[in-house]
Structure formats: C-alpha cells, structure tokens
Scaffold this motif. Structure first.
Motif, PDB file in Angstrom:
ATOM      1  N   THR A   2      -3.891  -0.695   7.766  1.00  0.00           N
ATOM      2  CA  THR A   2      -3.121   0.272   6.993  1.00  0.00           C
ATOM      3  C   THR A   2      -3.905   1.572   6.820  1.00  0.00           C
ATOM      4  OG1 THR A   2      -3.967  -0.710   4.987  1.00  0.00           O
ATOM      5  CG2 THR A   2      -1.825  -1.477   5.741  1.00  0.00           C
ATOM      6  N   GLN A   3      -3.193   2.707   6.917  1.00  0.00           N
ATOM      7  CA  GLN A   3      -3.800   4.009   6.737  1.00  0.00           C
ATOM      8  C   GLN A   3      -3.254   4.698   5.498  1.00  0.00           C
ATOM      9  OE1 GLN A   3      -3.127   6.122  10.356  1.00  0.00           O
ATOM     10  NE2 GLN A   3      -4.246   4.653  11.586  1.00  0.00           N
ATOM     11  N   HIS A   4      -2.168   4.193   4.942  1.00  0.00           N
ATOM     12  CA  HIS A   4      -1.529   4.780   3.781  1.00  0.00           C
ATOM     13  C   HIS A   4      -2.215   4.277   2.512  1.00  0.00           C
ATOM     14  CE1 HIS A   4       1.664   5.926   6.543  1.00  0.00           C
ATOM     15  NE2 HIS A   4       1.692   4.679   6.957  1.00  0.00           N
ATOM     16  N   GLN A   5      -1.986   4.999   1.411  1.00  0.00           N
ATOM     17  CA  GLN A   5      -2.502   4.564   0.124  1.00  0.00           C
ATOM     18  C   GLN A   5      -1.491   3.737  -0.645  1.00  0.00           C
ATOM     19  OE1 GLN A   5      -5.749   4.985  -1.044  1.00  0.00           O
ATOM     20  NE2 GLN A   5      -5.943   5.475   1.108  1.00  0.00           N
ATOM     21  N   SER A   6      -0.205   3.861  -0.270  1.00  0.00           N
ATOM     22  CA  SER A   6       0.830   3.072  -0.927  1.00  0.00           C
ATOM     23  C   SER A   6       1.802   2.568   0.129  1.00  0.00           C
ATOM     24  CB  SER A   6       1.563   3.897  -1.996  1.00  0.00           C
ATOM     25  OG  SER A   6       2.269   4.949  -1.395  1.00  0.00           O
ATOM     26  N   VAL A  51       6.465 -13.470   1.283  1.00  0.00           N
ATOM     27  CA  VAL A  51       5.679 -12.691   0.319  1.00  0.00           C
ATOM     28  C   VAL A  51       4.194 -12.812   0.638  1.00  0.00           C
ATOM     29  CG1 VAL A  51       5.007 -12.494  -2.108  1.00  0.00           C
ATOM     30  CG2 VAL A  51       7.412 -12.880  -1.506  1.00  0.00           C
ATOM     31  N   LEU A  52       3.717 -14.034   0.843  1.00  0.00           N
ATOM     32  CA  LEU A  52       2.291 -14.258   1.097  1.00  0.00           C
ATOM     33  C   LEU A  52       1.832 -13.601   2.396  1.00  0.00           C
ATOM     34  CD1 LEU A  52       2.012 -17.996   0.018  1.00  0.00           C
ATOM     35  CD2 LEU A  52       1.404 -15.955  -1.303  1.00  0.00           C
ATOM     36  N   GLU A  53       2.661 -13.663   3.419  1.00  0.00           N
ATOM     37  CA  GLU A  53       2.306 -13.032   4.695  1.00  0.00           C
ATOM     38  C   GLU A  53       2.204 -11.518   4.543  1.00  0.00           C
ATOM     39  OE1 GLU A  53       1.441 -14.481   7.542  1.00  0.00           O
ATOM     40  OE2 GLU A  53       1.916 -16.549   6.980  1.00  0.00           O
ATOM     41  N   ALA A  54       3.116 -10.905   3.794  1.00  0.00           N
ATOM     42  CA  ALA A  54       3.065  -9.457   3.576  1.00  0.00           C
ATOM     43  C   ALA A  54       1.820  -9.076   2.782  1.00  0.00           C
ATOM     44  CB  ALA A  54       4.331  -8.986   2.851  1.00  0.00           C
ATOM     45  N   ILE A  55       1.536  -9.823   1.736  1.00  0.00           N
ATOM     46  CA  ILE A  55       0.361  -9.522   0.910  1.00  0.00           C
ATOM     47  C   ILE A  55      -0.917  -9.692   1.715  1.00  0.00           C
ATOM     48  CG2 ILE A  55      -0.978 -10.335  -1.070  1.00  0.00           C
ATOM     49  CD1 ILE A  55       1.790 -10.931  -2.400  1.00  0.00           C
ATOM     50  N   PRO A  62      -4.144  -0.135  -1.666  1.00  0.00           N
ATOM     51  CA  PRO A  62      -4.368   0.094  -3.096  1.00  0.00           C
ATOM     52  C   PRO A  62      -3.102   0.025  -3.944  1.00  0.00           C
ATOM     53  CG  PRO A  62      -5.403   1.822  -1.786  1.00  0.00           C
ATOM     54  CD  PRO A  62      -4.570   0.990  -0.848  1.00  0.00           C
ATOM     55  N   ASP A  63      -1.965   0.417  -3.377  1.00  0.00           N
ATOM     56  CA  ASP A  63      -0.720   0.467  -4.138  1.00  0.00           C
ATOM     57  C   ASP A  63       0.380  -0.201  -3.315  1.00  0.00           C
ATOM     58  OD1 ASP A  63       1.326   1.050  -5.895  1.00  0.00           O
ATOM     59  OD2 ASP A  63       1.419   3.181  -5.382  1.00  0.00           O
ATOM     60  N   THR A 108      -2.327 -19.394   1.599  1.00  0.00           N
ATOM     61  CA  THR A 108      -2.302 -18.516   0.439  1.00  0.00           C
ATOM     62  C   THR A 108      -3.355 -17.444   0.647  1.00  0.00           C
ATOM     63  OG1 THR A 108      -3.782 -19.993  -0.759  1.00  0.00           O
ATOM     64  CG2 THR A 108      -1.427 -20.220  -1.197  1.00  0.00           C
ATOM     65  N   PRO A 109      -3.031 -16.197   0.330  1.00  0.00           N
ATOM     66  CA  PRO A 109      -3.958 -15.100   0.617  1.00  0.00           C
ATOM     67  C   PRO A 109      -5.083 -15.026  -0.394  1.00  0.00           C
ATOM     68  CG  PRO A 109      -2.058 -14.261  -0.535  1.00  0.00           C
ATOM     69  CD  PRO A 109      -1.809 -15.739  -0.290  1.00  0.00           C
ATOM     70  N   ALA A 110      -6.143 -14.365   0.025  1.00  0.00           N
ATOM     71  CA  ALA A 110      -7.185 -13.999  -0.927  1.00  0.00           C
ATOM     72  C   ALA A 110      -6.578 -12.974  -1.879  1.00  0.00           C
ATOM     73  CB  ALA A 110      -8.366 -13.381  -0.184  1.00  0.00           C
ATOM     74  N   ALA A 111      -7.185 -12.823  -3.035  1.00  0.00           N
ATOM     75  CA  ALA A 111      -6.653 -11.864  -4.008  1.00  0.00           C
ATOM     76  C   ALA A 111      -6.655 -10.460  -3.417  1.00  0.00           C
ATOM     77  CB  ALA A 111      -7.497 -11.899  -5.280  1.00  0.00           C
ATOM     78  N   PRO A 112      -5.547  -9.735  -3.553  1.00  0.00           N
ATOM     79  CA  PRO A 112      -5.511  -8.364  -3.041  1.00  0.00           C
ATOM     80  C   PRO A 112      -6.428  -7.468  -3.845  1.00  0.00           C
ATOM     81  CG  PRO A 112      -3.438  -8.958  -4.112  1.00  0.00           C
ATOM     82  CD  PRO A 112      -4.319 -10.173  -4.140  1.00  0.00           C
ATOM     83  N   VAL A 113      -6.732  -6.286  -3.287  1.00  0.00           N
ATOM     84  CA  VAL A 113      -7.558  -5.308  -3.987  1.00  0.00           C
ATOM     85  C   VAL A 113      -6.974  -5.062  -5.373  1.00  0.00           C
ATOM     86  CG1 VAL A 113      -8.302  -2.906  -3.982  1.00  0.00           C
ATOM     87  CG2 VAL A 113      -8.350  -4.232  -1.870  1.00  0.00           C
ATOM     88  N   ALA A 114      -5.693  -4.832  -5.439  1.00  0.00           N
ATOM     89  CA  ALA A 114      -4.974  -4.717  -6.704  1.00  0.00           C
ATOM     90  C   ALA A 114      -3.742  -5.599  -6.578  1.00  0.00           C
ATOM     91  CB  ALA A 114      -4.573  -3.274  -6.963  1.00  0.00           C
ATOM     92  N   PRO A 115      -3.391  -6.339  -7.629  1.00  0.00           N
ATOM     93  CA  PRO A 115      -2.196  -7.183  -7.523  1.00  0.00           C
ATOM     94  C   PRO A 115      -0.986  -6.337  -7.166  1.00  0.00           C
ATOM     95  CG  PRO A 115      -3.402  -7.652  -9.541  1.00  0.00           C
ATOM     96  CD  PRO A 115      -4.026  -6.433  -8.927  1.00  0.00           C
ATOM     97  N   PRO A 116      -0.159  -6.802  -6.229  1.00  0.00           N
ATOM     98  CA  PRO A 116       1.014  -6.003  -5.867  1.00  0.00           C
ATOM     99  C   PRO A 116       2.023  -5.987  -6.995  1.00  0.00           C
ATOM    100  CG  PRO A 116       1.102  -8.131  -4.816  1.00  0.00           C
ATOM    101  CD  PRO A 116      -0.229  -8.049  -5.503  1.00  0.00           C
ATOM    102  N   ASP A 117       2.820  -4.949  -6.997  1.00  0.00           N
ATOM    103  CA  ASP A 117       3.943  -4.846  -7.911  1.00  0.00           C
ATOM    104  C   ASP A 117       5.100  -5.580  -7.251  1.00  0.00           C
ATOM    105  OD1 ASP A 117       5.922  -4.100  -9.705  1.00  0.00           O
ATOM    106  OD2 ASP A 117       6.143  -2.093  -8.860  1.00  0.00           O
ATOM    107  N   CYS A 118       5.455  -6.762  -7.750  1.00  0.00           N
ATOM    108  CA  CYS A 118       6.566  -7.530  -7.190  1.00  0.00           C
ATOM    109  C   CYS A 118       7.838  -7.145  -7.926  1.00  0.00           C
ATOM    110  CB  CYS A 118       6.325  -9.028  -7.323  1.00  0.00           C
ATOM    111  SG  CYS A 118       5.039  -9.651  -6.247  1.00  0.00           S
ATOM    112  N   ARG A 119       8.838  -6.679  -7.183  1.00  0.00           N
ATOM    113  CA  ARG A 119      10.118  -6.283  -7.772  1.00  0.00           C
ATOM    114  C   ARG A 119      11.216  -7.119  -7.185  1.00  0.00           C
ATOM    115  NH1 ARG A 119       9.609   0.000  -7.036  1.00  0.00           N
ATOM    116  NH2 ARG A 119      10.353  -0.607  -4.996  1.00  0.00           N
TER     117      ARG A 119
END
Length: 123
Positions: A2-6, A51-55, A62-63, A108-119
């Motif tokens: 990824t090259q984006h910040q969000s 969800v897990l594959e995307a994360i 970061p976002d 199951t993934p390792a913890a992300p840098v910041a928890p994702p916002d799940c909507r």
C-alpha cells in the motif's frame, strides 16, 4: 504493497448450504481486489474470512476502513475474537461442544498498526 495513508475496503462472504462450499472477497476503493474459496464453511465464517483477508493485506495501512454487511463478522473481529482465540475456539462455559470447525476462520491476522474502523452497511 500500500502507498496510500487511508483505504476503504468492502468485504463479503457467502456459502451454498450452511455449511457448504463458500467464498469470500474484498475490494479496495482504489481497485485492488481478491477472493477465495472454502471447501466447507458457514456464511458467518466466510464473511469473517473476507474481513480477515482484507485486514491482513492492508495491515500497514494507518487509516483502514472495512465496510461489511455482517454484524456477526464485525462483532467477532471487533469484540469477540481475542476471547475465541484464547479459548481455542470453544464456547465460553467449556461444557458445550467446540465451535464447529467449519465456522472457524482459516487464519487470523496479526494486530494491524491501528485497529480498522469496521462499518456495517446494507443488510
């Protein structure tokens, strides 16, 4: 990768029969997408696998916003997964049978840098 910040990623999963042959997918707003199959699974497990594959793919984002239509998958990731893993995917009282093998995510993934916002979106 990824090259984006969000990033916003939509996820989904489904099966034919419950349990039965299943599939999961995610698609990122910038156009990247992937999908996979599960030989025998439940709808809930396929939803969660998407969800897990995307994360996992965007673990360094970061976002990250994950959009999904499964309240169960959202709650499992956001609130319940640590307890499920700690109990080896058995029910909480210990006297019930283990969580159905076909309902467990394949990874199951390792913890992300910041928890994702799940909507939750749609129904």
């Amino acid at each position: 990768m990824t090259q984006h910040q969000s990033m916003t990623v939509g996820t989904d999963g489904a099966c034919s029969g419950n349990p039965g042959p299943a599939g999961w997918a995610w698609a990122a707003a910038e156009g990247t997408l992937t999908s996979g199959v599960m030989a025998r699974s439940t709808s809930q497990a396929a939803e969660l696998q998407g969800v897990l594959e995307a994360i996992t793919m965007f673990n360094d984002m970061p976002d990250l916003t994950v959009e999904l239509d499964s309240a169960c998958a959202m709650n499992t990731y956001a609130s319940w997964m640590d307890n499920h893993k700690r109990r080896s995917w058995h029910t909480g009282d210990g006297s019930s049978p283990p969580t159905a093998r076909s309902s467990r995510p394949s990874s199951t993934p390792a913890a992300p840098v910041a928890p994702p916002d799940c909507r939750r979106c749609g129904s």
